[in-house]
Write a protein that holds these residues in place. Structure first.
Motif, short mmCIF file in Angstrom:
data_model
loop_
_atom_site.label_atom_id
_atom_site.label_comp_id
_atom_site.label_asym_id
_atom_site.label_seq_id
_atom_site.Cartn_x
_atom_site.Cartn_y
_atom_site.Cartn_z
N ASP A 112 -4.96 17.81 -5.99
CA ASP A 112 -3.86 17.09 -5.40
C ASP A 112 -3.98 15.63 -5.81
OD1 ASP A 112 -1.64 17.25 -3.09
OD2 ASP A 112 -2.71 15.34 -2.93
N SER A 138 10.18 21.47 -8.70
CA SER A 138 9.28 22.21 -7.84
C SER A 138 8.01 21.40 -7.61
CB SER A 138 8.91 23.55 -8.47
OG SER A 138 9.91 24.48 -8.22
N TYR A 139 7.03 22.08 -7.17
CA TYR A 139 5.81 21.37 -6.82
C TYR A 139 4.80 21.44 -7.97
CZ TYR A 139 7.83 21.20 -2.20
OH TYR A 139 8.66 20.94 -1.14
N LYS A 195 2.35 20.19 -11.11
CA LYS A 195 1.40 19.14 -11.41
C LYS A 195 1.13 19.17 -12.90
CE LYS A 195 -0.74 20.09 -6.98
NZ LYS A 195 -1.83 20.83 -6.33
N HIS A 246 13.29 17.61 -0.77
CA HIS A 246 11.94 17.66 -0.22
C HIS A 246 12.02 17.51 1.29
CE1 HIS A 246 7.63 15.87 0.11
NE2 HIS A 246 7.62 17.17 0.24
N GLN A 275 2.27 14.57 -10.25
CA GLN A 275 2.58 15.60 -9.25
C GLN A 275 3.97 15.36 -8.70
OE1 GLN A 275 -0.43 16.00 -6.24
NE2 GLN A 275 0.75 17.44 -5.02
N THR A 276 4.71 16.41 -8.51
CA THR A 276 6.04 16.28 -7.93
C THR A 276 6.13 17.14 -6.69
OG1 THR A 276 8.42 16.51 -8.32
CG2 THR A 276 6.99 18.07 -9.46
N LYS A 277 6.85 16.64 -5.72
CA LYS A 277 7.00 17.36 -4.46
C LYS A 277 8.49 17.52 -4.15
CE LYS A 277 2.63 15.70 -2.53
NZ LYS A 277 1.97 14.94 -1.45
#
Length: 359
Positions: free
Chosen positions: A16, A38-39, A41, A127, A146-148
């Motif tokens: 993370d 999406s989530y 990395k 989100h 990283q995208t959330k």
DNA sequence: CCCTGCGGGCCTG
DNA sequence: CAGGCCCGCAGGG
């Protein structure tokens, strides 16, 4: 199902962006992803120019997260025509929101260049009701990303496209079409499963593919056809799948109020949602047929491509990037065919298919 | 003019 | 306190 195979996934690394210790020796780094969603990395090489600039196809603005080591950016959504008009060539208006607040306000007071209707900003709230966020962290030879969240709106123009439209519209039309009437497409991003491999270099980090500025270079005619051909093979109508999105987004303030009241608890009244007339239903069958045709007839199709002037330079650049980054073990056409997961086209008209392309 | 990053400040849970 | 957003500032293209 996660389509993208990142270095982390391939190597089974779980991390993370906030971790004290990030993967120190990924061996491989990801190719830059222009449209992370999406989530996901990614671990990029610190030499990756796009990663260095924290670029994204999405319009992301800096957000303070009170952590100078981790750069946080949140999505600004996309600017659309409130009339949901369709340009003569079938394209929709998906403008890139300006990052600067003032510029963005000014931008929203402008009119649609196609129908002169007012423009509307579709806010991103992918989100948990908040904009999708991207995080960037530089550590040693790597840039961790990283995208959330999952973007709940169409893709805006890329920065390159936006810049080209603003500064180059005198030289080139803002919306380009090829002679077949096929819509100029947003080309495939870097292939999702492609990773950089360090095998052939000693420094531990592979260099980026060369940056080509098509505005300033002559394109080799012999390679042009293949390039365009592959771009076409990779193209696809813009799909939003099952998603419907808010055409008249609440103001942030309104949204904040509603978020606390209704969002968490479930639904909205009909008044809250103005279901867009925009239909993101993507005629999947047509698309598949189209892609199939392109893949099968790809070689022939290249002969239908016209002067490179008919194509968006930015797209060529991205397409070229994609091609450069392809795995050497697959034939371009094959790769094009298997790279259909990510939709990049805004729209196409099957009626414009060349007879020779029909199955 | 606007992109970008930084960081203070405020709000809410 | 964490995490969200807003805002102004500064550097730079």
């Amino acid at each position: 199902m996660e389509r993208k195979v990142t270095v982390s996934q391939r190597k089974g690394i779980s991390w993370d962006i906030n971790d004290m210790k990030l993967p120190q020796d990924p061996k491989q780094t990801d190719w830059f992803q222009e449209w992370p969603d999406s989530y996901v990395k990614h671990i990029y090489s610190s030499t990756d120019k796009n990663a260095q600039r924290h670029l994204s196809g999405w319009a992301m603005r800096n957000t303070n997260n009170h952590n100078s080591r981790i750069l946080k950016k949140s999505c600004l959504g996309v600017l659309v025509c409130s009339n949901d008009c369709t340009a003569p060539d079938g394209r929709k208006t998906y403008l890139r929101p300006a990052i600067c607040d003032k510029a963005r306000q000014k931008q929203q007071s402008k009119r649609c260049t196609n129908c002169n209707g007012p423009l509307k900003l579709i806010s991103c709230r992918g989100h948990g009701g908040f904009p999708v966020t991207n995080f960037w962290r530089h550590e040693g030879p790597y840039i961790y990303f990283q995208t959330k969240g999952i973007h709940d709106h169409p893709k805006p123009e890329t920065k390159l496209e936006s810049d080209t439209r603003k500064t180059g519209q005198k030289k080139r039309p803002a919306i380009l079409t090829n002679s077949l009437g096929l819509k100029r497409t947003r080309t495939e991003e870097s292939f999702t499963g492609e990773i950089q491999n360090q095998e052939n270099e000693s420094s531990g980090v592979l260099q980026n593919p060369p940056f080509y500025d098509f505005n300033d270079m002559d394109i080799d005619q012999s390679s042009e056809g293949n390039m365009l051909n592959n771009c076409l093979s990779m193209s696809k109508s813009y799909s939003f799948g099952k998603a419907t999105y808010l055409m008249e987004p609440l103001s942030d303030a309104d949204w904040s109020k509603r978020r606390s009241n209704q969002y968490e608890s479930g639904g909205y009244s009909d008044h809250d949602w103005i279901n867009s007339a925009v239909n993101f239903d993507l005629c999947n069958e047509d698309q598949q047929a189209w892609n199939k045709a392109l893949c099968v007839k790809g070689q022939n199709f290249s002969s239908y491509t016209q002067s490179i002037e008919n194509w968006d330079i930015a797209s060529l650049y991205h397409c070229h990037d994609s091609l450069v980054q392809q795995s050497p073990t697959l034939e371009p056409t094959t790769k094009a065919c298997i790279s259909q997961e990510e939709p990049y086209l805004f729209r196409y008209n099957p009626n414009h298919l060349s007879p020779t392309l029909s199955q």
